[in-house]
Design an enzyme around this catalytic site. Structure first.
Site: not given
Length: 133
Positions: A15-16
């Site tokens: 993810d980020a």
């Protein structure tokens, strides 16, 4: 019966925050449960042809340590209960190199007839027999 497989963490799994996205673990656990049931002789496609499916009805998951890009993970899956109304899987995902547990989960599935849309009051005998063998 226990099924063990390995999974490399790819960029698309993160993810980020540059750690494994929580949903990726669920995808890997689902794949491991399918492989275990196939190994036990339960062909999910044949089950569907017989109007039977085994949806997840309960998931208890503990996220302990985030996995990261390029980690090699070991997914261990075993059946802890098969019958009379449900199948319970214990699943653990851990780092192959360090042995550190990333995720542990208990997953409960039931059998549902797709023609009636109802859950079986008792698991079909062919399912119990396959999973107990």
């Amino acid at each position: 019966m226990k099924y063990i497989n390995e999974q490399r963490v790819y960029y698309a799994d993160t993810d980020a925050y540059k750690v494994v996205w929580h949903g990726a673990y669920l995808r890997w656990m689902e794949a491991a449960r399918v492989e275990l049931t196939n190994k036990a002789g339960l062909d999910l496609k044949k089950m569907q042809d017989n109007s039977d499916v085994m949806p997840v009805v309960e998931l208890n998951i503990k996220y302990k340590v985030s996995a990261k890009l390029d980690d090699i993970l070991v997914i261990e899956t075993e059946i802890t209960e098969a019958g009379p109304t449900r199948i319970v899987f214990a699943q653990t995902i851990k780092n192959k190199e360090t042995g550190i547990v990333n995720v542990s989960a208990q997953v409960t599935c039931v059998a549902v007839n797709t023609e009636t849309g109802k859950m079986y009051r008792k698991l079909p005998e062919y399912i119990v027999n396959a999973l107990k063998s």
